[in-house]
Design an enzyme around this catalytic site. Structure first.
Site, PDB file in Angstrom:
ATOM      1  N   CYS A  72      41.572  63.878  15.323  1.00 59.73           N
ATOM      2  CA  CYS A  72      41.956  63.354  14.015  1.00 59.73           C
ATOM      3  C   CYS A  72      43.461  63.123  14.011  1.00 59.73           C
ATOM      4  O   CYS A  72      44.224  64.058  14.249  1.00 59.73           O
ATOM      5  CB  CYS A  72      41.574  64.329  12.902  1.00 59.73           C
ATOM      6  SG  CYS A  72      42.106  63.778  11.269  1.00 59.73           S
ATOM      7  N   HIS A 131      28.838  66.883  11.615  1.00 62.90           N
ATOM      8  CA  HIS A 131      29.840  66.287  12.497  1.00 62.90           C
ATOM      9  C   HIS A 131      30.725  67.421  13.019  1.00 62.90           C
ATOM     10  O   HIS A 131      31.508  68.001  12.265  1.00 62.90           O
ATOM     11  CB  HIS A 131      30.671  65.279  11.687  1.00 62.90           C
ATOM     12  CG  HIS A 131      31.704  64.550  12.471  1.00 62.90           C
ATOM     13  ND1 HIS A 131      31.735  63.180  12.553  1.00 62.90           N
ATOM     14  CD2 HIS A 131      32.773  64.978  13.192  1.00 62.90           C
ATOM     15  CE1 HIS A 131      32.767  62.795  13.296  1.00 62.90           C
ATOM     16  NE2 HIS A 131      33.409  63.883  13.685  1.00 62.90           N
ATOM     17  N   ARG A 160      34.820  54.337  17.076  1.00 62.27           N
ATOM     18  CA  ARG A 160      35.735  54.465  15.943  1.00 62.27           C
ATOM     19  C   ARG A 160      36.466  55.801  15.981  1.00 62.27           C
ATOM     20  O   ARG A 160      37.664  55.866  16.243  1.00 62.27           O
ATOM     21  CB  ARG A 160      34.960  54.303  14.622  1.00 62.27           C
ATOM     22  CG  ARG A 160      35.850  54.083  13.394  1.00 62.27           C
ATOM     23  CD  ARG A 160      36.372  55.344  12.764  1.00 62.27           C
ATOM     24  NE  ARG A 160      35.341  56.266  12.312  1.00 62.27           N
ATOM     25  CZ  ARG A 160      35.584  57.479  11.858  1.00 62.27           C
ATOM     26  NH1 ARG A 160      36.824  57.938  11.791  1.00 62.27           N
ATOM     27  NH2 ARG A 160      34.593  58.272  11.491  1.00 62.27           N
ATOM     28  N   ASP A 161      35.766  56.877  15.789  1.00 62.44           N
ATOM     29  CA  ASP A 161      36.398  58.188  15.690  1.00 62.44           C
ATOM     30  C   ASP A 161      36.929  58.649  17.037  1.00 62.44           C
ATOM     31  O   ASP A 161      37.919  59.386  17.107  1.00 62.44           O
ATOM     32  CB  ASP A 161      35.383  59.203  15.145  1.00 62.44           C
ATOM     33  CG  ASP A 161      36.033  60.490  14.689  1.00 62.44           C
ATOM     34  OD1 ASP A 161      37.236  60.477  14.390  1.00 62.44           O
ATOM     35  OD2 ASP A 161      35.346  61.516  14.628  1.00 62.44           O
ATOM     36  N   ASN A 204      35.553  65.338  19.696  1.00 67.35           N
ATOM     37  CA  ASN A 204      34.253  65.451  19.051  1.00 67.35           C
ATOM     38  C   ASN A 204      33.226  66.055  20.001  1.00 67.35           C
ATOM     39  O   ASN A 204      33.403  66.053  21.223  1.00 67.35           O
ATOM     40  CB  ASN A 204      33.756  64.058  18.645  1.00 67.35           C
ATOM     41  CG  ASN A 204      34.525  63.460  17.503  1.00 67.35           C
ATOM     42  OD1 ASN A 204      34.419  63.919  16.370  1.00 67.35           O
ATOM     43  ND2 ASN A 204      35.295  62.418  17.774  1.00 67.35           N
TER      44      ASN A 204
END
Length: 306
Positions: free
Chosen positions: A248, A215, A19-20, A257
């Site tokens: 993002c 996170h 997802r991210d 990430n």
């Protein structure tokens, strides 16, 4: 393996790559590739794999196939596909998740005014009114709710972020009924001292440390140092993205990430149990890098694959 005093014996790795990680790709990744990535990560022993987001495709076109992806995974995994967490930005997103029987959903809030406006089209205060019915309806349907808080350590438009505002944001989301709160260093500017301080502020405000997750983004190479600060403060859940993918879409200064493989290597050296097969995750990330046509950002993947 050399353990360090004061650290937990085990942690939970919360995999956000599908997802991210993939939401920030320049071009959408084929649904079949996404499904295969999820299958490989689950087979590697990752206990949680966040699959996708039910966001409007105009805002995140890379995840426009959320429904198709979950349908594909249901065909492969059966009822277990319903346990894959999904992000739901609003009630319409929740409707789509509940239609597919999802048991775990997440909402995504902001600790700052500017990012709330840019990411949610709401003021900082208005975001809670948007989330309240989502959380209430999800809980009533028997689903678990996770809450993300972005911009916890720095904001590209506002600069330094008041930690008390972060605590207030998180506590309001927990008061709605969220069972876990993931504190995000969205643009990767946080440092170890800030991490420990923020966790202590939450605990002092009455938040059990086991309700918190962390996170990190590795923009300035501080992600693992920040993990160590979190471990020393008692946090045992860490978000990570296979291969270090991500960023993002609404904050251009946000780079990848924390890589799942880098986190696993770090924990293995400290004798911290994750229950995850490092070699299998490396293989999954190397496979995805080939499918994307460019190398993995993860230092451990590059080291172990030559």
């Amino acid at each position: 393996m050399t353990p360090m005093a004061g650290l937990p014996s085990a942690i939970t790795v919360y995999e956000v790559g599908p997802r991210d990680g993939l939401q920030n790709e320049a071009e959408p990744v084929p649904t079949a590739v996404k499904a295969e990535l999820v299958r490989r990560l689950l087979a590697a022993g990752l206990p949680v794999v966040e699959a996708t987001s039910f966001v409007h495709p105009r805002w995140v076109p890379q995840l426009a196939d959320a429904g198709e992806l979950l349908d594909t995974l249901a065909g492969d995994l059966g009822d277990a596909a319903r346990d894959l967490p999904v992000l739901v930005p609003n009630e319409r997103g929740l409707d789509r998740a509940l239609e597919r029987g999802c048991r775990h959903v997440a909402v995504f809030g902001s600790a700052t005014e500017t990012f709330a406006q840019r990411n949610l089209n709401r003021s900082w205060d208005q975001q809670f009114a948007m989330f309240a019915p989502v959380v209430e309806r999800a809980l009533a349907a028997g689903a678990d709710v996770r809450a993300y808080v972005s911009m916890c350590f720095g904001d590209p438009w506002e600069g330094d972020v008041d930690p008390d505002r972060v605590v207030e944001t998180g506590q309001r989301l927990l008061a709605m009924g969220a069972t876990q709160l993931s504190l995000g260093d969205t643009i990767g500017v946080g440092t170890a001292g800030q991490v420990g301080d923020l966790v202590r502020r939450f605990v002092a405000a009455g938040t059990p440390v086991d309700r918190l997750a962390l996170h990190f983004h590795d923009t300035y190479g501080q992600a693992l140092a920040n993990v160590l600060a979190g471990l020393l403060a008692g946090v045992t859940t860490y978000d990570a993205s296979a291969g270090g993918l991500g960023g993002c879409p609404y904050a251009e200064s946000a780079t990848g990430n924390l890589a799942t493989e880098d986190l696993l290597w770090f924990c293995r050296g400290l004798g911290i149990d994750t229950g995850v097969d490092l070699d299998a995750v490396v293989a999954a990330s190397a496979w995805l890098a080939d499918a994307r046509g460019r190398p993995s950002p993860s230092a451990v993947v590059r080291a172990l694959t030559g």
